[in-house]
Design a protein around this motif. Structure first.
Motif, PDB file in Angstrom:
ATOM      1  N   HIS A  65      35.806  66.045  22.934  1.00  0.00           N
ATOM      2  CA  HIS A  65      35.340  64.731  22.632  1.00  0.00           C
ATOM      3  C   HIS A  65      35.957  63.825  21.600  1.00  0.00           C
ATOM      4  O   HIS A  65      36.358  64.782  20.625  1.00  0.00           O
ATOM      5  CB  HIS A  65      33.734  64.679  22.726  1.00  0.00           C
ATOM      6  CG  HIS A  65      32.941  65.010  23.890  1.00  0.00           C
ATOM      7  ND1 HIS A  65      32.975  64.222  24.949  1.00  0.00           N
ATOM      8  CD2 HIS A  65      32.136  65.854  23.998  1.00  0.00           C
ATOM      9  CE1 HIS A  65      32.208  64.777  25.841  1.00  0.00           C
ATOM     10  NE2 HIS A  65      31.652  65.989  25.430  1.00  0.00           N
ATOM     11  N   ASP A 109      46.771  63.801  33.228  1.00  0.00           N
ATOM     12  CA  ASP A 109      46.562  64.608  31.894  1.00  0.00           C
ATOM     13  C   ASP A 109      47.760  64.396  31.029  1.00  0.00           C
ATOM     14  O   ASP A 109      48.862  64.547  31.642  1.00  0.00           O
ATOM     15  CB  ASP A 109      46.101  66.071  32.008  1.00  0.00           C
ATOM     16  CG  ASP A 109      44.515  66.144  32.134  1.00  0.00           C
ATOM     17  OD1 ASP A 109      43.922  65.043  32.506  1.00  0.00           O
ATOM     18  OD2 ASP A 109      44.163  67.267  32.789  1.00  0.00           O
ATOM     19  N   VAL A 124      40.586  63.558  29.336  1.00  0.00           N
ATOM     20  CA  VAL A 124      39.331  63.113  29.341  1.00  0.00           C
ATOM     21  C   VAL A 124      38.534  64.602  29.662  1.00  0.00           C
ATOM     22  O   VAL A 124      38.861  65.228  30.303  1.00  0.00           O
ATOM     23  CB  VAL A 124      38.972  62.468  30.780  1.00  0.00           C
ATOM     24  CG1 VAL A 124      37.470  62.051  30.829  1.00  0.00           C
ATOM     25  CG2 VAL A 124      39.847  61.075  30.931  1.00  0.00           C
ATOM     26  N   ALA A 127      45.559  57.125  32.864  1.00  0.00           N
ATOM     27  CA  ALA A 127      44.344  57.724  33.326  1.00  0.00           C
ATOM     28  C   ALA A 127      44.911  58.625  34.605  1.00  0.00           C
ATOM     29  O   ALA A 127      44.011  59.311  35.084  1.00  0.00           O
ATOM     30  CB  ALA A 127      43.508  56.722  33.557  1.00  0.00           C
ATOM     31  N   LYS A 144      44.383  58.366  20.878  1.00  0.00           N
ATOM     32  CA  LYS A 144      43.376  58.931  21.998  1.00  0.00           C
ATOM     33  C   LYS A 144      43.948  59.281  23.241  1.00  0.00           C
ATOM     34  O   LYS A 144      43.687  60.323  24.195  1.00  0.00           O
ATOM     35  CB  LYS A 144      42.352  57.736  22.503  1.00  0.00           C
ATOM     36  CG  LYS A 144      42.844  56.618  23.234  1.00  0.00           C
ATOM     37  CD  LYS A 144      41.679  55.533  23.639  1.00  0.00           C
ATOM     38  CE  LYS A 144      42.248  54.463  24.254  1.00  0.00           C
ATOM     39  NZ  LYS A 144      40.898  53.532  24.658  1.00  0.00           N
ATOM     40  N   HIS A 145      45.212  58.708  23.456  1.00  0.00           N
ATOM     41  CA  HIS A 145      46.182  59.092  24.814  1.00  0.00           C
ATOM     42  C   HIS A 145      46.754  60.433  24.334  1.00  0.00           C
ATOM     43  O   HIS A 145      47.476  60.851  25.389  1.00  0.00           O
ATOM     44  CB  HIS A 145      47.247  58.021  25.204  1.00  0.00           C
ATOM     45  CG  HIS A 145      46.361  56.961  25.973  1.00  0.00           C
ATOM     46  ND1 HIS A 145      46.092  55.660  25.292  1.00  0.00           N
ATOM     47  CD2 HIS A 145      45.878  56.990  27.055  1.00  0.00           C
ATOM     48  CE1 HIS A 145      45.573  54.965  26.058  1.00  0.00           C
ATOM     49  NE2 HIS A 145      45.293  55.670  27.226  1.00  0.00           N
TER      50      HIS A 145
END
Length: 293
Positions: A188, A82, A212, A79, A207-208
């Motif tokens: 998204h 990026d 975000v 997190a 997802k990684h």
């Protein structure tokens, strides 16, 4: 840089070796907690350590009560920055494979495409580590048809091996006006039906690969699991008639993924521990759902 990588690898293996001791200590504390909660006597084998263990229990909070594993460490700092992805292929790629990888470089934000040339995997991984890449994605083919995708997280793994099926690229769709242009906004994510422990692990790996997004972005990437086949779809949405009127438009590419192996190391480590592998010839394999319901 080489010494730094060796040191980080040694620290990672050391943390991994401590897991057995931490798990044993956690079990002792759990038995004491249960005995105190139920008003039962402390187990005889723990009475000599009771005072020290109770002091540790009093100092614990929600983060330290459950022991962490090396799996938690793999994405511990995801997190903070990026993802930075390197995309490459098997050697001597065909034109359809190069086209597919080119489209994947737009699907994954912050992805850079590299011609494989004569480089070996170990050189690519070492170079990516030294340039702070977070993931390497390798795409394989069979007779011009993309049939394999490998996602390797850096610096120490995990590595997920997927089979690729039913690949339809944007290049193959003749009506260019219908699919429109490829946006570069951060998308998204929709991760559907990854309900098992392995499904959660797979969703975590996928997802990684994406940063975000901003709340108002109109780009959507979907990974939907159905009978252990993960369907990838790529859409944008528009609100022509207000908030209650939403129009979805698929912009491609589309394909299916089938997970068949997860390793705890990087792709260049032949001796890395295998976390999970599919066993297709077992009698129960066809009836079982590994990733979700």
């Amino acid at each position: 840089m080489l010494r730094r990588n060796i040191r980080l690898r040694r620290e990672y293996l050391y943390r991994k070796s401590l897991e057995g001791k931490e798990r044993l200590l956690y079990e002792k504390k759990r038995k004491i907690r249960e005995a105190l909660a139920e008003g039962k006597p402390i187990p005889t084998e723990l009475r000599n350590e009771e005072a020290a263990l109770r002091r540790e229990i009093d100092l614990e909070d929600a983060n330290t009560a459950v022991p962490r594993t090396h799996i938690d460490d793999e994405y511990a700092y995801a997190a903070e920055k990026d993802p930075k992805i390197l995309l490459t292929t098997s050697r001597d790629p065909s034109a359809p494979l190069q086209q597919f990888v080119k489209e994947l470089s737009f699907v994954f934000p912050n992805a850079q495409r590299m011609n494989r040339g004569g480089q070996v995997i170990s050189e690519i991984i070492e170079s990516c580590r030294s340039h702070d890449y977070t993931d390497v994605v390798l795409v394989h083919e069979h007779r011009g048809v993309p049939d394999g995708l490998i996602v390797c997280h850096l610096p120490f793994g995990p590595t997920a091996y997927f089979g690729l099926l039913n690949v339809v690229t944007r290049h193959e769709i003749k009506d260019k006006k219908a699919i429109g242009t490829m946006p570069e906004a951060y998308p998204h994510l929709i991760l559907d039906n990854f309900s098992t422990k392995l499904g959660d692990r797979t969703a975590n790996i996928l997802k990684h690969l994406f940063p975000v997004p901003k709340p108002d972005t109109k780009r959507i990437v979907t990974f939907s699991n159905q009978s252990d086949y993960i369907s990838f779809r790529h859409h944008i949405y528009e609100k022509h008639g207000g908030p209650k009127s939403v129009e979805l438009k698929e912009i491609g590419p589309r394909f299916e993924l089938r997970l068949y192996q997860v390793k705890l190391g990087t792709v260049d480590e032949a001796e890395a521990q295998i976390e999970w592998v599919i066993r297709p010839y077992m009698n129960t394999t066809k009836r079982r759902k590994f990733l979700g319901n």
